[in-house]
Design a protein around this motif. Structure first.
Motif, PDB file in Angstrom:
ATOM      1  N   MET A 209       0.797  -1.074   0.089  1.00 25.93           N
ATOM      2  CA  MET A 209       0.133   0.000   0.047  1.00 25.93           C
ATOM      3  C   MET A 209       0.873   1.320   0.031  1.00 25.93           C
ATOM      4  SD  MET A 209      -1.315  -0.132   4.118  1.00 25.93           S
ATOM      5  CE  MET A 209      -0.320   0.878   5.153  1.00 25.93           C
ATOM      6  N   GLY A 210       0.226   2.511  -0.275  1.00 25.31           N
ATOM      7  CA  GLY A 210       0.779   3.739  -0.280  1.00 25.31           C
ATOM      8  C   GLY A 210       0.432   4.432   0.891  1.00 25.31           C
ATOM      9  N   VAL A 211       1.574   5.141   1.549  1.00 23.18           N
ATOM     10  CA  VAL A 211       1.089   6.231   2.696  1.00 23.18           C
ATOM     11  C   VAL A 211       1.858   7.354   2.291  1.00 23.18           C
ATOM     12  CG1 VAL A 211       1.442   6.719   5.297  1.00 23.18           C
ATOM     13  CG2 VAL A 211       1.164   4.027   4.270  1.00 23.18           C
ATOM     14  N   SER A 212       0.813   8.487   2.404  1.00 21.11           N
ATOM     15  CA  SER A 212       1.606   9.918   2.186  1.00 21.11           C
ATOM     16  C   SER A 212       1.675  10.558   3.629  1.00 21.11           C
ATOM     17  CB  SER A 212       0.703  10.574   1.353  1.00 21.11           C
ATOM     18  OG  SER A 212       0.426  10.060  -0.080  1.00 21.11           O
ATOM     19  N   VAL A 213       2.653  11.185   3.687  1.00 26.49           N
ATOM     20  CA  VAL A 213       2.939  12.034   4.878  1.00 26.49           C
ATOM     21  C   VAL A 213       2.408  13.443   4.647  1.00 26.49           C
ATOM     22  CG1 VAL A 213       4.560  12.800   6.487  1.00 26.49           C
ATOM     23  CG2 VAL A 213       4.692  10.558   5.767  1.00 26.49           C
TER      24      VAL A 213
ATOM     25  N   ASP B 260      -4.724   4.571   2.242  1.00 32.78           N
ATOM     26  CA  ASP B 260      -3.789   4.024   1.235  1.00 32.78           C
ATOM     27  C   ASP B 260      -3.884   4.842   0.123  1.00 32.78           C
ATOM     28  OD1 ASP B 260      -2.357   2.720  -0.908  1.00 32.78           O
ATOM     29  OD2 ASP B 260      -3.725   1.151  -0.808  1.00 32.78           O
ATOM     30  N   THR B 261      -2.901   5.705  -0.327  1.00 32.02           N
ATOM     31  CA  THR B 261      -2.857   6.639  -1.350  1.00 32.02           C
ATOM     32  C   THR B 261      -2.272   6.178  -2.722  1.00 32.02           C
ATOM     33  OG1 THR B 261      -0.897   7.224  -0.573  1.00 32.02           O
ATOM     34  CG2 THR B 261      -2.684   8.398   0.460  1.00 32.02           C
ATOM     35  N   ALA B 262      -2.038   4.854  -2.868  1.00 27.19           N
ATOM     36  CA  ALA B 262      -1.699   4.384  -4.072  1.00 27.19           C
ATOM     37  C   ALA B 262      -1.831   3.086  -4.569  1.00 27.19           C
ATOM     38  CB  ALA B 262      -0.061   4.315  -3.839  1.00 27.19           C
ATOM     39  N   VAL B 263      -2.500   2.061  -4.013  1.00 23.59           N
ATOM     40  CA  VAL B 263      -2.531   0.778  -4.394  1.00 23.59           C
ATOM     41  C   VAL B 263      -4.091   0.373  -4.566  1.00 23.59           C
ATOM     42  CG1 VAL B 263      -1.754  -1.479  -4.279  1.00 23.59           C
ATOM     43  CG2 VAL B 263      -0.395   0.199  -3.767  1.00 23.59           C
ATOM     44  N   THR B 264      -4.869   0.226  -3.540  1.00 24.78           N
ATOM     45  CA  THR B 264      -6.191  -0.515  -3.657  1.00 24.78           C
ATOM     46  C   THR B 264      -7.166   0.428  -3.914  1.00 24.78           C
ATOM     47  OG1 THR B 264      -5.300  -2.110  -1.850  1.00 24.78           O
ATOM     48  CG2 THR B 264      -7.698  -2.021  -2.255  1.00 24.78           C
ATOM     49  N   GLU B 265      -7.760   0.320  -4.918  1.00 22.44           N
ATOM     50  CA  GLU B 265      -8.866   1.345  -5.422  1.00 22.44           C
ATOM     51  C   GLU B 265     -10.085   1.307  -4.360  1.00 22.44           C
ATOM     52  OE1 GLU B 265     -11.325   2.468  -9.494  1.00 22.44           O
ATOM     53  OE2 GLU B 265     -10.278   0.524  -9.133  1.00 22.44           O
ATOM     54  N   PHE B 266     -10.605   0.270  -3.990  1.00 25.86           N
ATOM     55  CA  PHE B 266     -11.915   0.266  -3.252  1.00 25.86           C
ATOM     56  C   PHE B 266     -11.501  -1.029  -2.233  1.00 25.86           C
ATOM     57  CE2 PHE B 266     -13.929   2.029  -7.002  1.00 25.86           C
ATOM     58  CZ  PHE B 266     -14.406   3.128  -6.564  1.00 25.86           C
ATOM     59  N   PRO B 267     -10.908  -0.602  -1.073  1.00 31.31           N
ATOM     60  CA  PRO B 267     -10.534  -1.725   0.105  1.00 31.31           C
ATOM     61  C   PRO B 267     -12.011  -2.274   0.595  1.00 31.31           C
ATOM     62  CG  PRO B 267      -9.946   0.294   0.544  1.00 31.31           C
ATOM     63  CD  PRO B 267     -10.171   0.467  -0.603  1.00 31.31           C
ATOM     64  N   ASP B 268     -12.177  -3.450   0.791  1.00 28.26           N
ATOM     65  CA  ASP B 268     -12.948  -3.857   1.733  1.00 28.26           C
ATOM     66  C   ASP B 268     -13.002  -4.055   3.157  1.00 28.26           C
ATOM     67  OD1 ASP B 268     -11.659  -5.977   2.153  1.00 28.26           O
ATOM     68  OD2 ASP B 268     -12.438  -7.342   0.657  1.00 28.26           O
ATOM     69  N   ALA B 269     -13.764  -4.356   3.713  1.00 27.51           N
ATOM     70  CA  ALA B 269     -13.600  -4.298   5.312  1.00 27.51           C
ATOM     71  C   ALA B 269     -12.186  -4.935   5.806  1.00 27.51           C
ATOM     72  CB  ALA B 269     -14.731  -4.824   5.894  1.00 27.51           C
TER      73      ALA B 269
ATOM     74  N   VAL C  84       3.408  17.469   1.063  1.00 22.78           N
ATOM     75  CA  VAL C  84       2.859  16.065   0.943  1.00 22.78           C
ATOM     76  C   VAL C  84       4.149  15.169   0.332  1.00 22.78           C
ATOM     77  CG1 VAL C  84       1.589  14.249  -0.097  1.00 22.78           C
ATOM     78  CG2 VAL C  84       0.827  16.669   0.688  1.00 22.78           C
ATOM     79  N   ILE C  85       4.621  14.188   1.287  1.00 27.37           N
ATOM     80  CA  ILE C  85       5.896  13.451   0.825  1.00 27.37           C
ATOM     81  C   ILE C  85       5.385  12.088   0.565  1.00 27.37           C
ATOM     82  CG2 ILE C  85       7.745  12.235   1.657  1.00 27.37           C
ATOM     83  CD1 ILE C  85       8.394  14.483   3.702  1.00 27.37           C
ATOM     84  N   GLY C  86       5.391  11.587  -0.694  1.00 26.93           N
ATOM     85  CA  GLY C  86       5.011  10.207  -1.022  1.00 26.93           C
ATOM     86  C   GLY C  86       4.038  10.190  -2.094  1.00 26.93           C
ATOM     87  N   PRO C  87       3.284   9.105  -2.380  1.00 33.13           N
ATOM     88  CA  PRO C  87       3.120   8.101  -1.499  1.00 33.13           C
ATOM     89  C   PRO C  87       4.203   7.168  -1.288  1.00 33.13           C
ATOM     90  CG  PRO C  87       2.025   7.724  -3.506  1.00 33.13           C
ATOM     91  CD  PRO C  87       2.387   9.073  -3.713  1.00 33.13           C
ATOM     92  N   MET C  88       4.619   6.773   0.057  1.00 30.75           N
ATOM     93  CA  MET C  88       5.721   5.995   0.408  1.00 30.75           C
ATOM     94  C   MET C  88       4.965   4.600   0.269  1.00 30.75           C
ATOM     95  SD  MET C  88       7.984   5.774   3.723  1.00 30.75           S
ATOM     96  CE  MET C  88       6.433   5.669   4.682  1.00 30.75           C
ATOM     97  N   LEU C  89       5.954   3.524  -0.614  1.00 30.92           N
ATOM     98  CA  LEU C  89       5.408   2.448  -0.714  1.00 30.92           C
ATOM     99  C   LEU C  89       5.952   1.548   0.573  1.00 30.92           C
ATOM    100  CD1 LEU C  89       3.915   0.768  -3.125  1.00 30.92           C
ATOM    101  CD2 LEU C  89       6.047  -0.068  -3.476  1.00 30.92           C
ATOM    102  N   THR C  90       4.884   0.784   1.032  1.00 27.53           N
ATOM    103  CA  THR C  90       5.217  -0.112   2.450  1.00 27.53           C
ATOM    104  C   THR C  90       4.327  -1.486   2.140  1.00 27.53           C
ATOM    105  OG1 THR C  90       5.167  -0.080   4.661  1.00 27.53           O
ATOM    106  CG2 THR C  90       3.348   0.808   3.622  1.00 27.53           C
ATOM    107  N   GLY C  91       4.801  -2.304   2.904  1.00 30.26           N
ATOM    108  CA  GLY C  91       4.297  -3.807   2.848  1.00 30.26           C
ATOM    109  C   GLY C  91       4.888  -4.537   1.790  1.00 30.26           C
ATOM    110  N   ILE C  92       6.112  -3.945   1.067  1.00 30.99           N
ATOM    111  CA  ILE C  92       6.675  -4.735  -0.152  1.00 30.99           C
ATOM    112  C   ILE C  92       7.675  -5.438   0.601  1.00 30.99           C
ATOM    113  CG2 ILE C  92       8.003  -2.853  -0.846  1.00 30.99           C
ATOM    114  CD1 ILE C  92       7.071  -4.142  -3.607  1.00 30.99           C
TER     115      ILE C  92
END
Length: 322
Positions: free
Chosen positions: A144-148, A160-169, A281-289
């Motif tokens: 996912m992407g995180v912006s600071v 998430d500012t970069a990856v999942t368009e419509f996240p479910d619950a 705004v810094i990012g989106p920073m890719l994380t979870g990779i």
């Protein structure tokens, strides 16, 4: 930057023939943030370096996929990953030879460099798709992407500012957990708000159900040790006076981590903060990779590319940012 300087890393700059990327790589080394590796054809890199005004003695390492002695090893690595997804060995060889994101990700995945930055010449989703042919998500996490956001003395994390368009619950709940962990790694005690147009069901919104579902999932987890609340409007999440209207809220203070209900709202919000709100705004920073790979925005400025390279080096030095 001080943490990065204490343990310099080797960072791949995948689009090494681009003048902006070369300037960023040179600045990265001049700032003592680590060693830069440019991917590209030697003659094209040399030509772009001259046009960019980089001194001849800059000592920037250049790797050409077509002449590297490691290319066959990288192709075999890619083939082992993709052979059950329709790839022949020659397809893997072609990708490693021709796609600099794939080649760069292989360099990092096989331990020949510590991290990578890309994205300047391709849109985010395309660059991420290239990288994911080589690299998986971190075990138990989602990419996912995180912006600071830095504004008026306040630091906010937006996901998430970069990856999942419509996240479910369930996806939202995982985004919450990872966002909280990331905030702590940056020295911020997280207070999470799951944002929506509605405040606790008023007005009733169809898509708010997934946000309430995410909160319910978090409520039933025993490993949650941070404040979270939702669904709530951004005004309530960030304004202490508005928050007082909901005395049952679990937030002790305004939120500092905002989890967005969808990718488009996240993108719009961060763009407005930059363009109209005057925020940085810094990012989106890719994380979870699984490896320290960052994707800069298409056409990013030299300073932004340096920032993303430093983030990759920071992640490489600490496993993840701390």
């Amino acid at each position: 930057q001080n943490a990065v300087r204490r343990a310099p890393k080797r960072i791949v700059f995948a689009e090494g023939e681009e003048q902006a990327v070369i300037r960023a790589a040179y600045a990265f080394q001049e700032l003592d943030l680590g060693r830069a590796i440019l991917i590209g054809r030697d003659e094209e890199v040399a030509r772009s370096m001259a046009l960019a005004g980089i001194p001849e003695g800059a000592n920037l390492e250049v790797i050409n996929a077509r002449t590297s002695q490691r290319t066959a090893i990288y192709a075999e690595h890619l083939y082992q990953r993709q052979q059950r997804f329709g790839y022949l060995h020659r397809d893997a060889q072609r990708l490693v030879n021709q796609d600099r994101n794939v080649f760069g990700a292989c360099i990092v995945a096989l331990g020949d460099a510590d991290g990578m930055v890309t994205g300047v010449t391709r849109n985010y989703s395309t660059a991420l798709e290239d990288v994911r042919k080589v690299v998986d998500a971190t075990h138990g996490e989602r990419i996912m992407g995180v912006s600071v956001v830095l504004s008026k003395g306040r630091t906010l994390f937006v996901s998430d500012t970069a990856v999942t368009e419509f996240p479910d619950a369930a996806q939202l709940a995982q985004i919450v957990v990872q966002s909280a962990a990331l905030a702590r790694q940056f020295g911020v005690e997280p207070r999470l708000a799951l944002l929506s147009h509605s405040n606790f069901g008023n007005p009733t919104m169809e898509r708010s159900e997934k946000i309430r579902g995410a909160v319910s999932i978090l409520d039933h987890r025993e490993d949650i040790d941070f404040e979270y609340e939702g669904e709530m409007n951004a005004d309530v999440a960030l304004n202490p006076e508005a928050l007082k209207l909901y005395p049952f809220s679990r937030l002790s203070e305004p939120a500092n981590v905002l989890v967005m209900p969808a990718l488009h709202s996240a993108s719009i919000a961060t763009s407005l903060l930059t363009s109209v709100g005057g925020a940085t705004v810094i990012g989106p920073m890719l994380t979870g990779i699984a490896y320290p790979i960052q994707i800069a925005p298409l056409g990013a400025a030299v300073s932004d590319i340096v920032t993303f390279a430093a983030l990759a080096a920071f992640q490489a030095g600490a496993g993840k940012p701390d």
